[in-house]
Every structure is written in structure tokens, then in C-alpha cells.
Design an enzyme around this catalytic site. Structure first.
Site, PDB file in Angstrom:
ATOM      1  N   VAL A  28       4.343  71.928  79.343  1.00  0.00           N
ATOM      2  CA  VAL A  28       3.209  72.790  78.995  1.00  0.00           C
ATOM      3  C   VAL A  28       3.053  72.761  77.478  1.00  0.00           C
ATOM      4  O   VAL A  28       3.991  73.053  76.740  1.00  0.00           O
ATOM      5  CB  VAL A  28       3.417  74.238  79.489  1.00  0.00           C
ATOM      6  N   ALA A  57       5.427  74.283  72.703  1.00  0.00           N
ATOM      7  CA  ALA A  57       5.392  73.597  73.999  1.00  0.00           C
ATOM      8  C   ALA A  57       6.716  73.847  74.708  1.00  0.00           C
ATOM      9  O   ALA A  57       7.660  74.367  74.102  1.00  0.00           O
ATOM     10  CB  ALA A  57       5.183  72.098  73.806  1.00  0.00           C
ATOM     11  N   LYS A  58       6.811  73.504  75.949  1.00  0.00           N
ATOM     12  CA  LYS A  58       8.098  73.567  76.663  1.00  0.00           C
ATOM     13  C   LYS A  58       8.005  72.658  77.873  1.00  0.00           C
ATOM     14  O   LYS A  58       6.906  72.440  78.407  1.00  0.00           O
ATOM     15  CB  LYS A  58       8.368  75.001  77.130  1.00  0.00           C
ATOM     16  N   GLY A  59       9.160  72.145  78.324  1.00  0.00           N
ATOM     17  CA  GLY A  59       9.139  71.294  79.504  1.00  0.00           C
ATOM     18  C   GLY A  59      10.340  71.580  80.365  1.00  0.00           C
ATOM     19  O   GLY A  59      11.272  72.279  79.953  1.00  0.00           O
TER      20      GLY A  59
END
Ligand code: NAD
Length: 411
Positions: A56, A101-103
Site C-alpha cells: 500500500v 508505504a507498507k507491504g
């Protein structure tokens, strides 16, 4: 309450203070892009395993998006979305030229082999390589991922785009990594704790501290604060809590963890307590440094520490936060307290782009400066506006992102 709803609640509290319009709130809260890809691999035994990988990208108004990659069974889109937004406010609070962001992949890294883990990581990068990059979105380690995983990411991305060490941070020091990156989050938490004590006219030498979690963040925080002559009376990991009222012997504890692959199970030089008991100990400072959501309305009334430093991401549920606020507990929020990691990641990225490496002393010096200045800014803002440190940090972060968004122009 879902993870994104609690981030939204803190956001709204600060947005009310700065009278942000509903339209701008929607703009700032809506992620720029959410990517979900299939990650299918052949297991070592020939079976097929299929996972879902998320990334995201929340906001890039202040620079390329930055955030960790988490491998954990509980990962889902809502959690990744919430953590991505946290990264946007966090990078803004410490004034790094980044967005958030992050994943993640819903997977238990302990239940796959190293070769399977490598295939999963490379397959994930195959799926997202065209939406990440040194000027776009730069992943980093988070729960369940480490420097080895980052090395695979760099290698896989470079197969598509050529030599690109700056596409990912938290790499091994021998492979374009940064000396001091590993200790950085814990060191930052320690620095922030000392600044808080000093602002509250408390002496480090007379401070009793309990730390939940003895992984990367918890162990480095414990070591740093022990060196600063605070009394670390309890630490814990998944096996339970280890309590010694007169202060744990840090060198023995660290040696034990080192000899047992980071685990504390079986440590005999302290009283064994539960993780729940640790949170409720009579100490001056409590530092949750393991999981999110450990302080809830069910245990908040029993938590006795007057100061809580959020080393983990989102360790306090909003309903518990309200109880603490009414009681006057001083809480240093995650978006400030644990920002040392992303700050060191920024140093790594800058050096990768300059093909130059700083020594450990310079890294520590610059990190301490960023953390101290950010703390002072948030502290002053909370006094000026008569709001909690959490709301002050959000006001600072949201204000910076909001201004960059408006200056960039929306047509
Ligand atoms: P880690 O995996 O190195 O360590 C986690 C620790 O928590 C371990 O000691 C583990 O035993 C313990 N733990 C796991 N389950 C537990 C349970 N049920 N009860 C008590 N303890 C438990 O992780 P880390 O990198 O130290 O991260 C800890 C927290 O800090 C996470 O919330 C992470 O998102 C946050 N954080 C980490 C960094 C970083 O640079 N590593 C940066 C910012 C925020």
C-alpha cells in the site's frame, strides 16, 4: 476496532485541532495506490503454495514512499493500509523527505525453508517491481523480514532495472547496508525516553523501566537505557517476562539471548512472570516493544507506569489511550518514538545514492540529532496547544503533509 479505524481516530483528533476541511481529510487519508499480487511458488517437496502479497503506497507529497515489508500470518490489507498511513505521518514528524508505504505477505516465515522464503520474496518483487524504485517506493525490514530478505529484493529488482542498491534499505552492511541500522530503532527509543525523563525532571538513575519484547527493538532499547544507568527491572519475549526488582544484569541477559538465538526462555537470573504481569508492574516507564494492541480497555486500569513509550507500532488501543489520557499518563507515540529505524534507513538510502559510506559514530550522531530535535518540536507543540504528545505529533505530521500537498497543487 479495525486497524485503519484507530489510525483514523488519532488523525481526526489532530485534524480537528488544525481545522482541516472534510475534503482535505479525505484526500490525505486515501491511499495513492494499493497493490495486491499473487505469489505462487513451488515448495521444496514439489507442492504448489500460493500467497497474497500487498503493497500500500499511502502518500508521496513529501518524497518517495517508504515503509517496511512484514511477513506474518496476521497480515491483511486493512493492517497494511493502516501501517502505510502511520509511515506517512512518521516520516513527516521527523522531517525526512519521504512519504509512507507498507507491504506484507500473510505467511509464517518459520514454517518455510530459507530457499522457499527466497523464492517467495523474489516472486513478490516480480509482481511489484514496476511500482517500487529508489525514487518511488523503498521497502525496508519489518516483523518477519531481515537484512537477508532485503538483499534478495535488491538483487531481484536489479535484474529488471540494473544496479539499484537504493531500492531497499536495511541491507547487510557488506552489501550496501549501514553500520548502526540494526540498533537504530532501539537507540532512538532510548534517546526519546531520556529526553522525556529530562523534560519531566526525573533522573535516569532513579528510573525503573519494564520493556515488553526483546527482539531487535526491545534488546537495543534495554542496552541503551542500561548504559544510561536506568534500572531495567523487567523484559519479556514470547516465552514470558523476566523480573528482577533490583535491576536485571544486562550483560548476562544479552549474553544469554545471544547464546540462545535471541530467546530468553530458560533464563534463571530473574523471576519468571507473564507478559500481562510485566505490563502492570509498578515501574516509572513502560516500553511495549513487541506487538500491536497489547494495551486495551481491559488492562489499562491496571497499568501503573506514569510514562509509556510506544516502541512497537500501535501497542495501545484508542479506548485504552483515552483511559490513560484521563489519568494523565504521558505517552510518547509510535510515530515519534520508533522513528529511529526509518531515519537510519534514510541515511542508508542517501549514501547508496552518493556511493559513499558513513562510519558508525557519524550515523549515531546524526540519528541522535534528528530524534532529539523532533522530540523537542513535538513536546513544545503539545505544551503550546495543550494537547497530548500523540495529538501534537499528528498535528506536526499532518500539517507538513497537508502543506506539501497544497503547495504541489491539485487541479
Ligand atoms: P522482532 O521480531 O525482532 O522482536 C519481537 C519481540 O517480541 C521478540 O522478542 C518476540 O519474542 C516478542 N514477542 C512476540 N510475540 C510476543 C507476545 N505474544 N508477547 C510478548 N512478546 C512477544 O521485532 P522488532 O523488529 O523488535 O519489532 C518490534 C516492534 O517494533 C513491532 O511492532 C515493529 O513493527 C516495531 N518497529 C520495529 C522497527 C525496526 O526497525 N525493527 C522500527 C519501527 C517499529
Amino acid at each position: 476496532m479495525k486497524a485503519f479505524d484507530s489510525t483514523r481516530l488519532y488523525f481526526d483528533r489532530a485534524a480537528d485541532q488544525i481545522e482541516l476541511s472534510e475534503n482535505v481529510r479525505t484526500l490525505l487519508l486515501t491511499p495513492k495506490r494499493e497493490v495486491q499480487v499473487q505469489v505462487a511458488i513451488e515448495r521444496d517437496n514439489g507442492d504448489i503454495a500460493t500467497y497474497i502479497g500487498y503493497r500500500v503506497q499511502h502518500d508521496d507529497a513529501r518524497g518517495p514512499m517508504k515503509g517496511g515489508l512484514r511477513f506474518h500470518p496476521d497480515v491483511d490489507l486493512d493492517e497494511v493500509r493502516s501501517l502505510a498511513a502511520l509511515m506517512t505521518w512518521k516520516t513527516a514528524v521527523v522531517n525526512l523527505p519521504y512519504g509512507g508505504a507498507k507491504g506484507g505477505i500473510a505467511l509464517d516465515p518459520n514454517r518455510v525453508s530459507q530457499r522457499e522464503l527466497e523464492r517467495i520474496t523474489r516472486k513478490f518483487i516480480d509482481g511489484i517491481h514496476d511500482v517500487i524504485g529508489p525514487d518511488v517506493d523503498i521497502p525496508a525490514p519489518d516483523m518477519g523480514t531481515n537484512d537477508k530478505v532485503m538483499a534478495w529484493i535488491m538483487n531481484q529488482y536489479s535484474r529488471y532495472h540494473g544496479f539499484s542498491p537504493a531500492v531497499v534499505t536495511g541491507k547487510p552492511v557488506e552489501l550496501f547496508g549501514l553500520p548502526g541500522r540494526e540498533e537504530a530503532t532501539g537507540r532512538g527509543v532510548g534517546t526519546i525516553t531520556l529526553k522525556t525523563l529530562s523534560r519531566m525532571n526525573r533522573r535516569a538513575t532513579q528510573t525503573r523501566i519494564a520493556i515488553q519484547g526483546f527482539g531487535n527493538v526491545g534488546s537495543h532499547t534495554a542496552k541503551f537505557l542500561n548504559d544510561a544507568e536506568c534500572k531495567i527491572v523487567a523484559v519479556s519475549d514470547v516465552s514470558g517476562g523476566y523480573y528482577r526488582p533490583e535491576g536485571l544484569e544486562m550483560s548476562k541477559l544479552l549474553r544469554y539471548a545471544l547464546d540462545h538465538r535471541g530467546a530468553l526462555a530458560g533464563y534463571k537470573e530473574a523471576e519468571l512472570i507473564t507478559n500481562e504481569q510485566l505490563l502492570e508492574l509498578d515501574t516509572d516507564v513502560l516500553i511495549p516493544a513487541a506487538l500491536g494492541g497489547v494495551l486495551t480497555k481491559d488492562n489499562a486500569e491496571r497499568v501503573r507506569a506514569p510514562i509509556i513509550i510506544e516502541a512497537a507500532n500501535a501497542p495501545i488501543y484508542p479506548d485504552a489511550d483515552e483511559i490513560f489520557e484521563q489519568r494523565g499518563t504521558t505517552i510518547v507515540p509510535d510515530i515519534l518514538a520508533n522513528a529511529g529505524g526509518v531515519t537510519a534507513s534514510y541515511f542508508e538510502w542517501v549514501q547508496n545514492r552518493q556511493h559513499y559510506q558513513w562510519g558508525l559514530n557519524r550515523v549515531r550522531q546524526e540519528l541522535d540529532r534528528v530524534m532529539s530535535e523532533s522530540f523537542e518540536r513535538v513536546w513544545e507543540l503539545s505544551r503550546e496547544r495543550h494537547v497530548s504528545l500523540r495529538t501534537a505529533a499528528y498535528i506536526l505530521g499532518i500539517g507538513r503533509v497537508g502543506r506539501a500537498t497544497v503547495l504541489g497543487g491539485i487541479i
